[in-house]
Design an enzyme around this catalytic site. Structure first.
Site, PDB file in Angstrom:
ATOM      1  N   HIS A   1       0.125   6.661  -6.424  1.00 32.63           N
ATOM      2  CA  HIS A   1      -0.362   6.621  -5.042  1.00 32.63           C
ATOM      3  C   HIS A   1      -0.258   5.180  -4.492  1.00 32.63           C
ATOM      4  O   HIS A   1       0.334   4.953  -3.436  1.00 32.63           O
ATOM      5  CB  HIS A   1      -1.823   7.096  -5.013  1.00 32.63           C
ATOM      6  N   GLU A   2      -0.806   4.242  -5.247  1.00 35.37           N
ATOM      7  CA  GLU A   2      -0.777   2.844  -4.789  1.00 35.37           C
ATOM      8  C   GLU A   2       0.654   2.297  -4.748  1.00 35.37           C
ATOM      9  O   GLU A   2       0.991   1.487  -3.891  1.00 35.37           O
ATOM     10  CB  GLU A   2      -1.681   1.955  -5.660  1.00 35.37           C
TER      11      GLU A   2
ATOM     12  N   HIS B   1       6.261   1.241   0.416  1.00 36.00           N
ATOM     13  CA  HIS B   1       6.337   1.319   1.879  1.00 36.00           C
ATOM     14  C   HIS B   1       6.365  -0.114   2.446  1.00 36.00           C
ATOM     15  O   HIS B   1       7.243  -0.473   3.241  1.00 36.00           O
ATOM     16  CB  HIS B   1       5.126   2.096   2.406  1.00 36.00           C
TER      17      HIS B   1
END
Ligand SMILES: [Zn+2]
Length: 638
Positions: free
Chosen positions: A423-424, A430
């Site tokens: 997730h991180e 991004h």
């Protein structure tokens, strides 16, 4: 000096050694270990931002001097060259300012008990406030400039690099009022144009009530008396012992009920205030005004709520599944949090977790996974892996332009920690792709697109693990169960909250007094609608709205629902369509921050004003339930 090529080679060898020798790469996590005893290769390297504290101190001094200098430019922005040189100076300072911010954030997270870290953080916060107020005149000047004047300046070409920034700023120009009106709006805490949101008085009242309430004692699983509190409530509502969770939820809500009129008054005051600010700036509705901050059309909110209404069946099936697995005749609100699937006792060392993540992302291609592999490698300086004494709990990813992103973990060898890692890493990639594609002024992304890359990665990890453990029903059940809970709480529950939020603002807009009775009736009406006839409603369940702090944050919860839905939809597209969809996805991640978020999403093939994105999530929920039922039937036969 080493050439980049030799450095890369040395690095690759280093990675190869670490990965080929996992015993070297793993330690036993220990939350009470002193930070100094955690090997350096498992810590992030904040010295890449500032070599040492004296470098940090001189950066602070340079901002202070810079602020004094830039303040002389006030009222002198009338030509394109003057405006450009001021923006250049502003951006130069802002780059350093954001480094100071990140550095102080990292240092405090490492060990909040160390006074030096607290000081570093305090100084940065104070400086950030001074920076915002000391440079706000630039934004103000741009907002006050006549359209023709600004157009003329932009047409010269000198301001080209700032065009995106200026256009994004002037988008809401018509909402800016005269000088006196703006001054008064500022004094009463207007948040439609504020760069940071101070806690409102109403939220402070809400927090004060929560502090003042004396919750009664309840009995735990062993019959021992325990003091009920918000923390105890979230712990014991998940108890496996039905009497304990029933007592926790019923006692908690019964107590809130006694204060319902104060809660209602504070929430009503907040809602009326939102409506007032929206009206002051000539918006028809509060929802329009607050969504407009991120340039989101209200059609997105309408579409989310309408699509969920049409797809409530998976949620009703979920309640039926819960009833069956818990072996009870009716599901009550107090039965919603106890796990329905046994957690698995797996030990996943960090090296193994990192490897799983890299493999699960294979469909994103070599370019993406090689950066991820680099980030997760011990010694990379990107990730602070293990817990230590004084380290903040939880996880985050943070970044500033020009330096690789940082991830805080509290990795403790659980399957859950692997999910958190990917997730991180989604956030991190991004930011990484974005900063490599955009200059500083166009770097970043809005709240609306922030949770897409992270949940995209989680979806790929889940699918990878389901495949990897295709023979292990317990692990498969666990993964499917987690997915189910995440869709229920992130999509259905947050949409219910968003609809409640929209409704109560409508009451205020129509002049209907917002009372506790009205809030109870509205809230429980939505609970009944969403969860369906299978959920039994208790005497005080209607008052659950009272302690949810998010209703003071304004049209923020819906982004959880749209973010996860978009992440799921995109992951499925990439899995199905391959490289083409993947490239569109990358284009979205690389888009300039000053472009409208809905346009950015369209690049990736997502239209958030149409049902298809939300339906990817509700369909996945239905599919997941079917899969769980299948495994359980199979297990029943064995
Ligand atoms: Zn996140």
């Amino acid at each position: 000096m080493n050439s980049p090529r030799t450095m890369f080679f040395a690095f690759a060898v280093f990675i190869a050694i670490l990965w080929s020798n996992p015993s070297l790469a793993d330690i036993t996590p220990n939350p009470s270990e002193a930070r100094s005893r955690v090997p350096e290769i498992y810590k992030w390297d904040a010295s890449i931002i500032f070599k040492d504290e004296s470098a940090y101190n001189s950066a602070i001094k340079s901002i202070e001097a810079g602020l004094a200098k830039i303040s002389q430019r006030k009222n002198k922005l009338g030509t394109d060259t003057l405006l450009k040189s001021t923006l250049d100076e502003y951006v130069f300072l802002k780059k350093t300012m954001s480094k100071i911010g990140i550095y102080s954030e990292l240092r405090l997270a490492e060990d909040k008990n160390v006074e030096k870290n607290q000081n570093i953080h305090r100084r940065a916060q104070k400086l950030a406030n001074n920076f915002n107020s000391g440079t706000s005149f630039i934004k103000q000047a741009l907002l006050n400039m006549k359209d023709a004047e600004l157009d003329a300046m932009l047409s010269g070409g000198i301001l080209n690099e700032y065009r995106g920034y200026i256009e994004a700023l002037r988008r809401r120009k018509d909402r800016v009022l005269g000088e006196d009106a703006e001054r008064i709006l500022g004094l009463v805490g207007d948040n439609l144009f504020a760069s940071t949101w101070p806690t409102s008085d109403n939220e402070m009242i809400f927090q004060a009530i929560m502090r003042d309430i004396n919750f009664p004692k309840i009995k735990d699983e062993e019959g021992k008396e325990i003091q009920l509190s918000v923390q105890a409530y979230s712990k014991y509502r998940a108890s496996k012992d039905r009497n304990v969770r029933k007592a926790a939820v019923e006692t908690f809500l019964e107590t809130l009920r006694k204060y319902q009129n104060i809660f209602a008054a504070s929430l009503a005051a907040e809602v009326n205030r939102d409506v007032m600010f929206a009206k002051a700036r000539n918006y028809d509705r509060a929802v329009e005004a607050y969504l407009d901050i991120d340039d989101i059309d209200t059609a997105v909110m309408d579409n989310l709520i309408n699509t969920i209404h049409k797809n409530l069946k998976p949620l009703h099936r979920y309640i039926a599944l819960r009833r069956k697995l818990l072996g009870i005749d009716k599901v009550h609100l107090y039965d919603l949090y106890t796990p329905i699937i046994k957690s698995v006792d797996t030990d996943v060392p960090y090296s193994e977790g990192g490897e799983m993540v890299v493999k699960s992302l294979a469909s994103l291609g070599e370019e993406y996974t090689s950066v991820v592999a680099r980030a997760v490698t011990p010694g990379s300086g990107w990730i602070d892996v293990y817990p230590n004494e004084g380290k903040e709990s939880g996880a985050f990813s943070t970044s500033t332009w020009g330096i690789h992103p940082f991830i805080k973990l509290n990795y403790q060898n659980q399957m859950d920690d692997v999910s958190t890692l990917t997730h991180e890493l989604g956030h991190t990639m991004h930011s990484y792709l974005n900063m490599n594609a955009q200059p500083f002024v166009d770097f970043g992304y809005s709240t609306f697109t922030a949770e897409i890359a992270s949940t995209f990665n989680e979806k790929l990890l889940n699918d990878y693990l389901l495949e990897k453990y295709s023979e292990n029903d317990d692990i498969r059940l666990y993964i499917l169960g987690e997915m189910l809970e995440s869709i229920r709480t992130t999509i259905y529950r947050q949409t219910l909250f968003a609809e409640f939020e929209r409704k109560i603002h409508e009451f205020s807009e129509q002049g209907t007094p917002i009372t506790a009775e009205l809030l109870n009736k509205t809230y429980i009406g939505l609970v009944r609608k969403y969860y369906g006839p299978e959920l039994a409603i208790g005497a005080d369940d209607a008052v659950e709205w009272a302690f949810i702090p998010h209703f003071y944050y304004k049209y923020y919860v819906y982004t959880y629902a749209t973010g996860l839905s978009s992440g799921i939809a995109l992951a499925e597209m990439v899995q199905k369509e391959g490289d083409k969809a993947r490239d569109r996805y990358f284009e979205m991640l690389r888009a300039p921050s000053n472009e409208p978020p809905l346009e950015i999403l369209k690049k990736a093939g997502l239209d958030l004003t149409k049902p298809h994105v939300i339906e990817s999530a509700t369909n996945l929920m239905a599919k997941t339930i079917t899969e769980i039922e299948k495994i359980i039937r199979k297990k029943g036969k064995n």
